[in-house]
Design a protein around this motif. Structure first.
Motif, PDB file in Angstrom:
ATOM      1  N   SER A   1      11.606   2.488   4.014  1.00  0.00           N
ATOM      2  CA  SER A   1      10.624   2.843   2.988  1.00  0.00           C
ATOM      3  C   SER A   1      10.177   1.569   2.278  1.00  0.00           C
ATOM      4  CB  SER A   1      11.244   3.818   1.983  1.00  0.00           C
ATOM      5  OG  SER A   1      10.336   4.095   0.946  1.00  0.00           O
ATOM      6  N   THR A   2       8.861   1.421   2.091  1.00  0.00           N
ATOM      7  CA  THR A   2       8.311   0.216   1.459  1.00  0.00           C
ATOM      8  C   THR A   2       7.305   0.605   0.383  1.00  0.00           C
ATOM      9  OG1 THR A   2       8.540  -0.999   3.548  1.00  0.00           O
ATOM     10  CG2 THR A   2       7.117  -1.975   1.862  1.00  0.00           C
ATOM     11  N   LYS A   3       7.413  -0.073  -0.760  1.00  0.00           N
ATOM     12  CA  LYS A   3       6.498   0.154  -1.873  1.00  0.00           C
ATOM     13  C   LYS A   3       5.619  -1.088  -2.040  1.00  0.00           C
ATOM     14  CE  LYS A   3       6.483   1.251  -6.820  1.00  0.00           C
ATOM     15  NZ  LYS A   3       7.333   1.500  -8.021  1.00  0.00           N
ATOM     16  N   ILE A   4       4.313  -0.884  -2.104  1.00  0.00           N
ATOM     17  CA  ILE A   4       3.358  -1.995  -2.177  1.00  0.00           C
ATOM     18  C   ILE A   4       2.419  -1.760  -3.355  1.00  0.00           C
ATOM     19  CG2 ILE A   4       1.574  -3.298  -0.938  1.00  0.00           C
ATOM     20  CD1 ILE A   4       2.733  -1.970   1.664  1.00  0.00           C
ATOM     21  N   LEU A   5       2.207  -2.801  -4.166  1.00  0.00           N
ATOM     22  CA  LEU A   5       1.207  -2.748  -5.231  1.00  0.00           C
ATOM     23  C   LEU A   5       0.159  -3.818  -4.939  1.00  0.00           C
ATOM     24  CD1 LEU A   5       0.297  -1.518  -7.943  1.00  0.00           C
ATOM     25  CD2 LEU A   5       1.562  -3.350  -9.087  1.00  0.00           C
ATOM     26  N   VAL A   6      -1.084  -3.389  -4.796  1.00  0.00           N
ATOM     27  CA  VAL A   6      -2.180  -4.298  -4.467  1.00  0.00           C
ATOM     28  C   VAL A   6      -3.056  -4.491  -5.701  1.00  0.00           C
ATOM     29  CG1 VAL A   6      -4.023  -4.825  -2.835  1.00  0.00           C
ATOM     30  CG2 VAL A   6      -2.167  -3.286  -2.154  1.00  0.00           C
ATOM     31  N   LYS A   7      -3.241  -5.751  -6.105  1.00  0.00           N
ATOM     32  CA  LYS A   7      -4.090  -6.066  -7.255  1.00  0.00           C
ATOM     33  C   LYS A   7      -5.335  -6.809  -6.796  1.00  0.00           C
ATOM     34  CE  LYS A   7      -0.586  -6.244 -10.899  1.00  0.00           C
ATOM     35  NZ  LYS A   7      -0.106  -7.011 -12.072  1.00  0.00           N
ATOM     36  N   GLY A   8      -6.390  -6.655  -7.569  1.00  0.00           N
ATOM     37  CA  GLY A   8      -7.647  -7.320  -7.250  1.00  0.00           C
ATOM     38  C   GLY A   8      -8.803  -6.347  -7.386  1.00  0.00           C
TER      39      GLY A   8
ATOM     40  N   VAL B   1       1.242  -4.706   6.283  1.00  0.00           N
ATOM     41  CA  VAL B   1       0.704  -5.577   5.231  1.00  0.00           C
ATOM     42  C   VAL B   1      -0.262  -6.594   5.825  1.00  0.00           C
ATOM     43  CG1 VAL B   1       1.289  -7.356   3.537  1.00  0.00           C
ATOM     44  CG2 VAL B   1       2.663  -5.273   3.684  1.00  0.00           C
ATOM     45  N   LYS B   2       0.114  -7.168   6.963  1.00  0.00           N
ATOM     46  CA  LYS B   2      -0.745  -8.154   7.622  1.00  0.00           C
ATOM     47  C   LYS B   2      -2.083  -7.526   8.020  1.00  0.00           C
ATOM     48  CE  LYS B   2      -0.708 -11.449  11.519  1.00  0.00           C
ATOM     49  NZ  LYS B   2      -1.855 -10.931  12.268  1.00  0.00           N
ATOM     50  N   ARG B   3      -2.019  -6.337   8.613  1.00  0.00           N
ATOM     51  CA  ARG B   3      -3.249  -5.663   9.036  1.00  0.00           C
ATOM     52  C   ARG B   3      -4.086  -5.228   7.830  1.00  0.00           C
ATOM     53  NH1 ARG B   3      -2.547  -1.270  13.716  1.00  0.00           N
ATOM     54  NH2 ARG B   3      -4.807  -1.218  13.300  1.00  0.00           N
ATOM     55  N   LEU B   4      -3.410  -4.854   6.751  1.00  0.00           N
ATOM     56  CA  LEU B   4      -4.135  -4.455   5.551  1.00  0.00           C
ATOM     57  C   LEU B   4      -4.970  -5.616   5.017  1.00  0.00           C
ATOM     58  CD1 LEU B   4      -4.656  -2.214   3.486  1.00  0.00           C
ATOM     59  CD2 LEU B   4      -2.681  -3.049   2.197  1.00  0.00           C
ATOM     60  N   LYS B   5      -4.398  -6.811   5.040  1.00  0.00           N
ATOM     61  CA  LYS B   5      -5.144  -7.997   4.602  1.00  0.00           C
ATOM     62  C   LYS B   5      -6.330  -8.266   5.525  1.00  0.00           C
ATOM     63  CE  LYS B   5      -1.170 -10.473   2.610  1.00  0.00           C
ATOM     64  NZ  LYS B   5      -0.288 -11.664   2.782  1.00  0.00           N
TER      65      LYS B   5
ATOM     66  N   ASP C   1       2.288  -7.138  -4.016  1.00  0.00           N
ATOM     67  CA  ASP C   1       3.704  -7.092  -4.394  1.00  0.00           C
ATOM     68  C   ASP C   1       4.397  -6.090  -3.469  1.00  0.00           C
ATOM     69  OD1 ASP C   1       6.120  -7.285  -5.661  1.00  0.00           O
ATOM     70  OD2 ASP C   1       5.570  -5.988  -7.343  1.00  0.00           O
ATOM     71  N   VAL C   2       5.262  -6.581  -2.577  1.00  0.00           N
ATOM     72  CA  VAL C   2       5.917  -5.742  -1.568  1.00  0.00           C
ATOM     73  C   VAL C   2       7.409  -5.655  -1.881  1.00  0.00           C
ATOM     74  CG1 VAL C   2       6.335  -5.392   0.894  1.00  0.00           C
ATOM     75  CG2 VAL C   2       4.214  -6.504   0.137  1.00  0.00           C
ATOM     76  N   GLN C   3       7.916  -4.427  -1.996  1.00  0.00           N
ATOM     77  CA  GLN C   3       9.335  -4.209  -2.299  1.00  0.00           C
ATOM     78  C   GLN C   3       9.882  -3.088  -1.424  1.00  0.00           C
ATOM     79  OE1 GLN C   3       9.727  -3.245  -6.435  1.00  0.00           O
ATOM     80  NE2 GLN C   3       8.716  -5.111  -7.158  1.00  0.00           N
TER      81      GLN C   3
ATOM     82  N   VAL D   1      -3.696  -0.630  -6.719  1.00  0.00           N
ATOM     83  CA  VAL D   1      -3.526   0.448  -5.751  1.00  0.00           C
ATOM     84  C   VAL D   1      -2.058   0.476  -5.331  1.00  0.00           C
ATOM     85  CG1 VAL D   1      -4.107   1.273  -3.443  1.00  0.00           C
ATOM     86  CG2 VAL D   1      -5.905   0.388  -4.934  1.00  0.00           C
ATOM     87  N   GLU D   2      -1.418   1.616  -5.547  1.00  0.00           N
ATOM     88  CA  GLU D   2      -0.002   1.774  -5.205  1.00  0.00           C
ATOM     89  C   GLU D   2       0.115   2.450  -3.839  1.00  0.00           C
ATOM     90  OE1 GLU D   2       3.869   4.307  -6.731  1.00  0.00           O
ATOM     91  OE2 GLU D   2       2.375   3.682  -8.224  1.00  0.00           O
ATOM     92  N   ILE D   3       0.936   1.857  -2.972  1.00  0.00           N
ATOM     93  CA  ILE D   3       1.132   2.379  -1.613  1.00  0.00           C
ATOM     94  C   ILE D   3       2.624   2.595  -1.390  1.00  0.00           C
ATOM     95  CG2 ILE D   3       0.747   1.962   0.856  1.00  0.00           C
ATOM     96  CD1 ILE D   3      -1.380  -0.151  -0.009  1.00  0.00           C
ATOM     97  N   HIS D   4       2.958   3.731  -0.827  1.00  0.00           N
ATOM     98  CA  HIS D   4       4.347   4.018  -0.444  1.00  0.00           C
ATOM     99  C   HIS D   4       4.326   4.444   1.018  1.00  0.00           C
ATOM    100  CE1 HIS D   4       8.546   5.371  -1.319  1.00  0.00           C
ATOM    101  NE2 HIS D   4       8.298   6.143  -0.264  1.00  0.00           N
ATOM    102  N   ILE D   5       4.995   3.661   1.889  1.00  0.00           N
ATOM    103  CA  ILE D   5       5.006   3.995   3.314  1.00  0.00           C
ATOM    104  C   ILE D   5       6.440   4.187   3.800  1.00  0.00           C
ATOM    105  CG2 ILE D   5       2.803   2.949   3.960  1.00  0.00           C
ATOM    106  CD1 ILE D   5       4.306   0.427   4.798  1.00  0.00           C
TER     107      ILE D   5
END
Length: 736
Positions: A3-10, A55-59, A72-74, A41-45
């Motif tokens: 499980s990974t939690k991602i917060l994307v800012k911008g 994450v790489k593909r998202l960029k 921010d990846v946790q 944008v908060e992402i939980h996968i």
């Protein structure tokens, strides 16, 4: 199961980011959710696939109009989701950035002109990839309920598109159609009726002036080839000679009237759809008198496209009174400036004018930064936890805020002496406050004690840091280019007016930064500015002052031949007796003087920099000669150049070119001196005088030939619009 939690800012809300995340997660067999939050944008996968690859593909695959500033990846807590979904938005203080308004994409235009499509000829068609953003957002997080579309309930068909992950309108907040969205209406002689595009087109063909409500305010439209309509428009706007912008149906139409290169063509077609200054191919009477360019743009809303369908070329100028903000509501005197109005019932959250730029050395140079570019953030390359409000200067103003380690600069606000523009400043600050949950800890402003913004700052009740005008110009360019003031550089700031540390009027300034302190090292020799601000309006006054300084008397040359003899005597006496003649080192006033001496400037300008723009317009290519200039200590002495120019028998255009070359030569000589003495390798250029393409091109070439790295503003403006960003950066360093 991982499980990974991602917060994307911008800039990740309002640009199709959640649908992109949804699609990518489904492709990679992840479960979980994505949602807008005030922090980003908060992402939980969850799943067996590699989160790093996600994450790489998202960029790499993020939407074209998004801008990721931080990821921010946790490791997240496993929840056992069975599917991936877009969740409803959560509330709180905002740390995301509003996206700019975008032009209408090709897919939407094709649908709008397709008789079989349900949105055929619907003037508010949009999708995830295009349409209004900044001017409809009321607060964050970005959801329909927090935009001016909140009064329009989606119909069944629009709701299905909005909820369909395979649809181009998946979670497109402004989505609408003729059944559920905004309506247009036509107003003439006090009567209001629904629809009216055909009638509006007919009125323009008849020579009428149409007030048209667009994205960020109203345009005034008329036939670009109807001389009577243009004269009437000039009378209504009290605008004698200031150039009007043109809107053309397509590039083919534009190529009939202007010279276009590939880079300019790409800029016109860019999603921002700015007004671009281009060299004239033919002269259209009344559009831009005695200037060698037109400001042109292409349609950027569906409504524009529908009107231009049968009208190839229109004047499209902002609907406003002289120097006041663009109108955004019918009640703001639009009817007083037009014969009829085509409006709509989608509210404009914040007014925003068209952006104006030109290309120099294939780089964007902004004359006005607004629609399409505002409010893109400028990332700070230093840590700053303070919230700072920078109020800018007095003329062509903007405000900037330091928020979440970024500088956000507003759209062009105009001149602060005008009460209407001061209210506009308050309107934009209130909008920023709502969008970004922003309350300043510190205020920054200009050093000038009489500026309106200085008085506003002093009344705010917060600590105030005053930044010298030309220092702010330099820091604006540093901020944009991610440069630190800890590194050595030569900063050059040329403009019309800025309050100096010695209480004089500065404007022809060279600053050396040794990595510890920015010091004024060279400047134009001080010259009296007779009448103070009156000399800005009447450039012949500066001609008189420079002639008197260089020759000891005043030969009646150039525009002085048209000035009353008593006026010349009176102003001459005022200079000699130091009556209302403050000292200035302004490069802008020097350009005014030369333009007047050569007889190019008008007796009284109609708009800022008119005299200098006319001087630039006549300067031909292929001239390398220049007039001699002396540098005595810290002073740049123009007396020898003035003497030679007055006695020069060369044609007027050649003399204009030689003067421009003289200014470029000054920059070259002083840069070489600083290079030899201090090993300077970087030069920063700032200030509105560098909006002169002829001067800027020659300066860039000379410095590059010297192996100097040159930095100019390409995201902000050379002019005073960039002052607030410079103040913000200077203050961020001070208040970290």
């Amino acid at each position: 199961m991982k499980s990974t939690k991602i917060l994307v800012k911008g800039t990740v809300q309002g640009v199709g980011f959640r649908p992109c995340v949804y699609s990518l997660a489904r492709k990679m067999d992840f479960t979980g959710f994505v949602k807008n939050t005030p922090k980003g944008v908060e992402i939980h996968i969850e799943g067996q696939s590699d989160a790093d690859v996600f994450v790489k593909r998202l960029k790499e695959e993020s939407p074209p109009h998004s801008r990721i500033l931080k990821l921010d990846v946790q490791t997240g807590e496993y929840k056992g989701y069975s599917d991936f979904s877009i969740l409803s938005t959560s509330e709180g203080d905002a740390s995301v950035f509003a996206p700019p308004d975008l032009f209408t994409c090709r897919d939407c235009l094709d649908e709008m002109f397709d008789p079989a499509d349900r949105r055929y000829r619907y003037p508010f068609i949009n999708c995830t990839n295009c349409g209004p953003r900044y001017t409809i957002i009321q607060s964050f997080p970005y959801d329909r309920a927090k935009t001016t579309m909140n009064t329009f309930q989606m119909c069944k068909e629009c709701s299905e598109e909005y909820s369909d992950p395979t649809n181009r309108r998946f979670h497109a907040e402004p989505v609408a159609c003729s059944q559920c969205g905004p309506d247009i209406f036509f107003i003439e002689n006090g009567k209001k009726e629904r629809g009216g595009i055909e009638k509006a087109v007919k009125r323009i063909k008849e020579g009428k002036i149409l007030g048209l409500k667009g994205l960020g305010g109203f345009h005034l439209l008329c036939d670009a080839y109807n001389r009577e309509s243009i004269l009437k428009l000039r009378q209504l706007k009290a605008r004698e000679r200031k150039p009007f912008a043109l809107m053309a149906r397509d590039l083919d139409t534009l190529e009939e009237i202007v010279i276009l290169n590939a880079a300019e063509r790409d800029t016109l077609l860019s999603p921002q759809r700015p007004i671009v200054l281009l060299k004239k191919k033919i002269e259209i009477l009344g559009i831009s008198p005695q200037i060698d360019t037109y400001g042109v743009m292409l349609p950027y809303t569906p409504l524009h496209a529908l009107i231009l369908e049968k009208l190839p070329l229109l004047v499209a100028t902002s609907a406003n009174l002289s120097e006041s903000p663009i109108f955004k509501d019918e009640k703001e005197w639009v009817a007083d400036l037009s014969d009829c109005v085509l409006s709509h019932n989608r509210e404009i959250a914040v007014r925003c004018d068209d952006s104006v730029l030109k290309l120099v050395d294939k780089k964007k140079v902004f004359l006005r930064r607004a629609r399409g570019f505002v409010p893109e953030p400028l990332e700070l390359h230093i840590p700053c936890s303070s919230k700072i409000l920078a109020l800018g200067g007095e003329l062509k103003n903007t405000i900037s805020i330091v928020h979440d380690n970024n500088i956000i600069t507003s759209q062009y606000l105009g001149d602060m002496k005008d009460l209407r523009n001061r209210r506009y400043l308050e309107e934009v600050f209130d909008h920023f406050s709502r969008l970004y949950s922003f309350t300043p800890d510190y205020i920054s402003c200009d050093l000038h004690p009489q500026f309106t913004t200085t008085r506003i700052a002093e009344k705010w009740g917060k600590p105030v840091l005053k930044v010298q005008h030309h220092v702010a110009h330099i820091y604006s360019v540093l901020a944009e280019n991610g440069l630190s003031p800890d590194e050595p550089f030569l900063g050059i700031a040329f403009d019309g007016v800025g309050y100096g540390e010695d209480n004089a009027i500065w404007g022809g300034e060279f600053f050396f930064n040794d990595g510890e302190k920015l010091q004024r090292t060279y400047h134009l020799k001080y010259i009296p500015q007779p009448g103070g601000d009156m000399a800005v309006k009447e450039p012949w006054r500066m001609a008189l002052s420079y002639l008197l300084d260089a020759l000891g008397d005043v030969p009646i040359v150039g525009i002085l031949k048209e000035v009353d003899e008593k006026k010349i005597t009176g102003v001459t006496n005022a200079i000699k007796k130091n009556i209302n003649s403050p000292l200035t080192s302004s490069m802008g006033r020097l350009f005014d003087a030369i333009s007047s001496i050569l007889g190019i400037a008008p007796l009284r300008i109609d708009y800022e920099a008119e005299a200098a723009m006319r001087l630039e317009a006549v300067a031909p290519e292929g001239i390398s000669d220049y007039y001699p200039v002396e540098i005595n200590g810290q002073e740049i002495d123009m007396r020898k150049a003035i003497k030679e120019l007055v006695n020069d028998e060369a044609p007027l255009p050649v003399k204009s070119a030689k003067f421009h070359n003289s200014v470029a030569k000054i920059i070259e000589v002083i840069t070489q001196t600083c290079k030899d003495k201090h090993n300077v390798k970087r030069v920063i250029l700032g200030g509105g005088v560098f909006l002169n393409s002829y001067l800027l091109n020659r300066t860039l070439k000379r410095l590059k030939d010297m192996d100097i790295e040159v930095f100019i503003p390409c995201k902000l403006s050379f002019g005073d619009e960039g002052i607030s960003a410079g103040q913000a950066y200077y203050s961020a360093i001070h208040y970290k």
